[in-house]
Design a protein around this motif. Structure first.
Motif, PDB file in Angstrom:
ATOM      1  N   MET A 201     -54.425 -10.631 -38.834  1.00  0.00           N
ATOM      2  CA  MET A 201     -55.514 -10.741 -37.865  1.00  0.00           C
ATOM      3  C   MET A 201     -56.673 -11.567 -38.443  1.00  0.00           C
ATOM      4  N   ALA A 202     -56.940 -11.378 -39.728  1.00  0.00           N
ATOM      5  CA  ALA A 202     -58.002 -12.165 -40.369  1.00  0.00           C
ATOM      6  C   ALA A 202     -57.645 -13.649 -40.400  1.00  0.00           C
ATOM      7  N   ALA A 203     -56.365 -13.943 -40.470  1.00  0.00           N
ATOM      8  CA  ALA A 203     -55.922 -15.342 -40.501  1.00  0.00           C
ATOM      9  C   ALA A 203     -56.005 -15.991 -39.123  1.00  0.00           C
ATOM     10  N   GLY A 204     -56.115 -15.155 -38.074  1.00  0.00           N
ATOM     11  CA  GLY A 204     -56.268 -15.715 -36.746  1.00  0.00           C
ATOM     12  C   GLY A 204     -55.234 -15.309 -35.727  1.00  0.00           C
ATOM     13  N   ALA A 205     -54.359 -14.379 -36.083  1.00  0.00           N
ATOM     14  CA  ALA A 205     -53.432 -13.862 -35.072  1.00  0.00           C
ATOM     15  C   ALA A 205     -54.224 -13.091 -34.017  1.00  0.00           C
ATOM     16  N   ASN A 206     -53.807 -13.195 -32.763  1.00  0.00           N
ATOM     17  CA  ASN A 206     -54.508 -12.502 -31.679  1.00  0.00           C
ATOM     18  C   ASN A 206     -53.966 -11.096 -31.445  1.00  0.00           C
ATOM     19  N   GLU A 207     -52.684 -10.912 -31.724  1.00  0.00           N
ATOM     20  CA  GLU A 207     -52.059  -9.597 -31.556  1.00  0.00           C
ATOM     21  C   GLU A 207     -50.991  -9.404 -32.626  1.00  0.00           C
ATOM     22  N   TYR A 208     -50.607  -8.140 -32.819  1.00  0.00           N
ATOM     23  CA  TYR A 208     -49.628  -7.816 -33.867  1.00  0.00           C
ATOM     24  C   TYR A 208     -48.696  -6.743 -33.304  1.00  0.00           C
ATOM     25  N   VAL A 209     -47.419  -7.029 -33.238  1.00  0.00           N
ATOM     26  CA  VAL A 209     -46.434  -6.061 -32.735  1.00  0.00           C
ATOM     27  C   VAL A 209     -45.462  -5.740 -33.858  1.00  0.00           C
ATOM     28  N   MET A 210     -45.273  -4.461 -34.092  1.00  0.00           N
ATOM     29  CA  MET A 210     -44.354  -4.042 -35.151  1.00  0.00           C
ATOM     30  C   MET A 210     -42.972  -3.776 -34.574  1.00  0.00           C
ATOM     31  N   LYS A 211     -41.965  -4.323 -35.229  1.00  0.00           N
ATOM     32  CA  LYS A 211     -40.577  -4.040 -34.856  1.00  0.00           C
ATOM     33  C   LYS A 211     -40.153  -2.717 -35.491  1.00  0.00           C
ATOM     34  N   PRO A 212     -39.310  -1.942 -34.824  1.00  0.00           N
ATOM     35  CA  PRO A 212     -38.790  -2.162 -33.474  1.00  0.00           C
ATOM     36  C   PRO A 212     -39.838  -1.843 -32.411  1.00  0.00           C
ATOM     37  N   PHE A 213     -39.715  -2.500 -31.284  1.00  0.00           N
ATOM     38  CA  PHE A 213     -40.658  -2.268 -30.194  1.00  0.00           C
ATOM     39  C   PHE A 213     -39.868  -2.107 -28.896  1.00  0.00           C
TER      40      PHE A 213
END
Lengths: 168, 109
Positions: free
Chosen positions: B81-93
């Motif tokens: 997120m600090a690098a600039g990702a807008n969202e983060y989804v963890m597998k499995p989803f």
């Protein structure tokens, strides 16, 4: 004093090995439930599988550990897992390339969840990329192998935890 | 592959790349999409390196980036997120989780 120390070390090693096996089994259950909608029954530790099978391995490395988490299944079981993961209809074509890619993804998710569960024990660890092979790769003498048999939906799956003896 | 099938089913036009460097090449050749979904662990250029690369280029400032990965430790999420990702989804989803994330990004209703 020396003997007592050695005994404590042996206990610690045994607990550590069991923890990896438990973490891998729990990870398989979670992946099967969340990503495939399958219930999972883990039967326990079994002998290494033999014969032709599809196997996907993910390396996990840290300063103290060097191991591979693998998923092994026969062709029919691999197809069951892949169809469920990709939410494919029974009549939809399933190519070898898709099977290899998706089966590797199953192993990736199981290894990722195993790593997350074990990170508190092992410190920072990193996942590698999947390696998918046809057939069983026999380990050398320097590898400690634990194989966990499980039923995932209608598929029979073996989870393999292969650790270097040099690792703690 | 899983994401591609889900997104196509939801009406998105989807292009797939083998790794971060391939994705950068596709962006340069085909223009900026609404969203890039990227795994952390990839050959050639990993997901974090990809995020850092696109966030260093103002041309991709409006492009949304979602990390979808098995890397679930809190520290990894913070780094992405600090690098600039807008969202983060963890597998499995589940598909529902993906839909919620797309809605959060204003790409689904």
């Amino acid at each position: 004093m020396s003997v007592a120390y050695q005994a404590a070390e042996i206990v610690a090693l045994a607990a550590d090995r069991q923890s990896w096996v438990k973490a891998a089994g729990d990870a398989l259950r979670a992946v099967a439930d969340t990503a495939m909608g399958f219930a999972t029954t883990v039967h326990g530790v079994v002998a290494a599988p033999t014969g032709t099978a599809l196997a996907a391995y993910i390396p996990i490395v840290s300063p103290d550990e060097s191991l591979q988490i693998g998923i092994v299944a026969d062709d029919a079981s691999a197809r069951i897992l892949v169809r469920a993961l990709l939410q494919m209809t029974p009549t939809e074509e399933l190519t070898d390339a898709v099977i290899v890619d998706a089966f590797g993804e199953v192993a990736n998710m199981v290894a990722g969840m195993t790593k997350a569960a074990m990170s508190a024990w092992t410190g920072l660890v990193a996942l590698g990329l999947p390696m998918v092979i046809h057939g069983w790769v026999a380990p050398s003498d320097g590898v400690v192998l634990d194989c966990l048999s499980a039923r995932v939906g209608d598929a029979t799956v073996t989870v393999v935890i292969a650790r270097s003896r040099r690792s703690r | 592959m899983i994401l591609g099938r889900l997104l196509k089913g939801a009406g998105f036009e989807v292009s797939e790349a083998c790794h971060g460097r391939d994705a950068l090449a596709q962006l340069a050749a085909n223009g900026t999409p609404d969203l890039v979904l990227v795994d952390w662990n990839m050959p050639e250029m990993n997901g974090l390196e990809f995020v850092q690369a696109v966030r260093a280029d103002a041309a991709y400032g409006a492009m949304k980036v979602m990390m979808v990965t098995t890397e679930s430790e809190a520290a990894r999420v913070e780094i992405a997120m600090a690098a600039g990702a807008n969202e983060y989804v963890m597998k499995p989803f589940t598909p529902d989780v993906l839909k919620v994330k797309l809605t959060t990004l204003g790409l689904a209703s």
